[in-house]
Write a protein that holds these residues in place. Structure first.
Motif, PDB file in Angstrom:
ATOM      1  N   LEU A 116     -16.769  20.929   2.893  1.00 48.07           N
ATOM      2  CA  LEU A 116     -16.470  21.713   1.685  1.00 48.07           C
ATOM      3  C   LEU A 116     -15.426  22.935   1.979  1.00 48.07           C
ATOM      4  N   SER A 117     -15.243  23.373   3.064  1.00 50.92           N
ATOM      5  CA  SER A 117     -14.237  24.539   3.263  1.00 50.92           C
ATOM      6  C   SER A 117     -12.965  23.776   3.027  1.00 50.92           C
ATOM      7  N   ASP A 118     -12.659  22.580   3.463  1.00 52.40           N
ATOM      8  CA  ASP A 118     -11.433  21.528   3.404  1.00 52.40           C
ATOM      9  C   ASP A 118     -10.980  21.308   1.959  1.00 52.40           C
ATOM     10  N   SER A 119     -12.064  21.121   1.132  1.00 52.64           N
ATOM     11  CA  SER A 119     -11.915  20.664  -0.211  1.00 52.64           C
ATOM     12  C   SER A 119     -11.795  21.983  -1.080  1.00 52.64           C
ATOM     13  N   THR A 120     -12.272  22.959  -0.763  1.00 48.10           N
ATOM     14  CA  THR A 120     -12.075  24.161  -1.321  1.00 48.10           C
ATOM     15  C   THR A 120     -10.582  24.781  -1.287  1.00 48.10           C
ATOM     16  N   SER A 121     -10.040  24.667   0.260  1.00 47.83           N
ATOM     17  CA  SER A 121      -8.946  24.875   0.369  1.00 47.83           C
ATOM     18  C   SER A 121      -7.726  24.222  -0.197  1.00 47.83           C
ATOM     19  N   LEU A 176      -2.309  37.443  -3.677  1.00 47.22           N
ATOM     20  CA  LEU A 176      -2.701  38.952  -2.673  1.00 47.22           C
ATOM     21  C   LEU A 176      -4.236  38.659  -2.201  1.00 47.22           C
ATOM     22  N   ILE A 177      -4.968  38.053  -2.804  1.00 48.24           N
ATOM     23  CA  ILE A 177      -6.123  37.640  -1.950  1.00 48.24           C
ATOM     24  C   ILE A 177      -5.984  36.619  -0.599  1.00 48.24           C
ATOM     25  N   ILE A 215     -13.942  33.760  -1.086  1.00 42.98           N
ATOM     26  CA  ILE A 215     -12.508  34.625  -0.777  1.00 42.98           C
ATOM     27  C   ILE A 215     -11.913  34.343   0.613  1.00 42.98           C
ATOM     28  N   ASN A 216     -12.936  34.082   1.715  1.00 46.10           N
ATOM     29  CA  ASN A 216     -12.639  33.507   2.876  1.00 46.10           C
ATOM     30  C   ASN A 216     -11.887  32.373   3.151  1.00 46.10           C
ATOM     31  N   GLU A 217     -12.226  31.323   2.149  1.00 40.07           N
ATOM     32  CA  GLU A 217     -11.624  30.307   1.976  1.00 40.07           C
ATOM     33  C   GLU A 217     -10.326  30.187   1.302  1.00 40.07           C
ATOM     34  N   MET A 218     -10.132  30.980   0.470  1.00 40.05           N
ATOM     35  CA  MET A 218      -8.634  31.268  -0.088  1.00 40.05           C
ATOM     36  C   MET A 218      -7.836  31.873   0.937  1.00 40.05           C
TER      37      MET A 218
END
Length: 352
Positions: A116-121, A176-177, A215-218
């Protein structure tokens, strides 16, 4: 399994909006004149050319996300990557603010065993690339044509400013995030404060943890840019090429209905199409329905000066444009979705 009942409800909503728009068009325009243009005065060879250009746009646009998917997870086939990318036209088309595409794509990538972290990225990177390209287009077009545009749609110029501002602010906030922890922490604190408001707490509290993860994944997504600059540049180039095709579609549509256009008009028409979509970005209906039609008709009626009944001529072109770039693309996206589901179910049966 993705919520098919929700999909059906959204499709019914889109069809209901379509019926309402048809009723409004019959009251705002001369339906007989519009019908005469569409049936008797339209060269459908150029409409077919428009369909061909829509397909070129769709495939190149899909390819940009496919590049990111293949870079992150080589085990996902090119066909599945393209199909997942293509579902965006359907799910964005049936949801307000085009909000349904990314959630389904994340779900589809998870079915293909991507974390999920990779797809969100990669979905964030894809969205950011799109925001950068449309903002660059808008800035260039506003710089070149703002005076001419202000004279043409003086009463609606504030809508263009609002739409452009929304797109620009979204892009800047994402950047910015991604590049500063301060901005991410600031938005997390804002969320925490909002959760203390009683009537918002019930809705926001359960989403607070997901928001922090997002936010962290962004921020992780931006580290991917540093690692893969060439890939990122390729994605932006593909987005730019695809949108050039997309914005040029009205040129062929209006040529098809008898408007005498020269190649020198092409960039102005690209600018007008960009403005139309910028103006309607704030409309909270599926596909910005209502706003997109109004903005397009208002902007392109300026090209009809000197023709009999310019308003109805502009409206006729708008109907063909909307049919190709919204409803046709939704059907195309639905085809991608159904084909992906079929392939996924077949693979599940083989595994089990």
């Amino acid at each position: 399994m993705y919520d098919k009942k929700k999909i059906i409800r959204n499709v019914i909503l889109v069809l209901a909006i379509l019926v309402i728009l048809i009723i409004l068009l019959t009251s705002l325009g001369d339906i007989k004149s519009i019908f005469d243009v569409l049936v008797n005065k339209t060269n459908y060879l150029y409409v077919l050319l428009g369909i061909f250009i829509v397909l070129i746009y769709a495939l190149i646009f899909q390819l940009s996300l496919t590049v990111l998917i293949k870079k992150k997870c080589k085990s996902i086939s090119f066909t599945d990557s393209m199909l997942i990318s293509g579902t965006e036209y359907f799910f964005n088309g049936i949801t307000p603010f085009s909000s349904g595409g990314q959630p389904f794509q994340a779900y589809a990538l998870k079915r293909k065993n991507m974390k999920l972290s990779d797809s969100t990225s990669i979905l964030l990177l894809n969205f950011l690339a799109y925001q950068i390209v449309i903002n660059v287009f808008s800035i260039i077009c506003i710089f070149i044509y703002f005076t001419r545009l202000k004279e043409q749609i003086n009463n609606l110029i504030w809508l263009l400013i609002i739409g452009f501002s929304i797109n620009f602010i979204v892009m800047i906030v994402i950047i910015l995030i991604g590049v500063t922890r301060f901005t991410g922490n600031f938005f997390i604190k804002i969320m925490t404060l909002l959760c203390r408001i009683k009537f918002l707490n019930k809705y926001l509290e359960k989403r607070k943890d997901s928001f922090e993860i997002y936010i962290n994944e962004m921020q992780l997504a931006f580290k991917e840019i540093a690692k893969s600059k060439a890939t990122w540049l390729l994605v932006i180039i593909l987005k730019a090429i695809s949108l050039m095709f997309y914005y040029s579609i009205p040129f062929f549509i209006y040529y098809a209905i008898g408007v005498d256009l020269k190649i020198s008009n092409l960039f102005y028409i690209i600018a007008m199409c960009s403005f139309a979509l910028t103006i309607s970005v704030w409309v909270p209906t599926p596909g910005a329905s209502g706003g997109a039609e109004l903005a397009f008709t208002t902007l392109f009626s300026g090209l009809m000066i000197g023709y009999d009944d310019p308003q109805n001529l502009a409206m006729s072109g708008m109907l063909i444009w909307r049919l190709l770039t919204y409803y046709f693309l939704m059907i195309y996206g639905l085809f991608n979705y159904l084909l992906f589901e079929r392939r996924a179910r077949y693979e599940d049966r083989i595994i089990h």
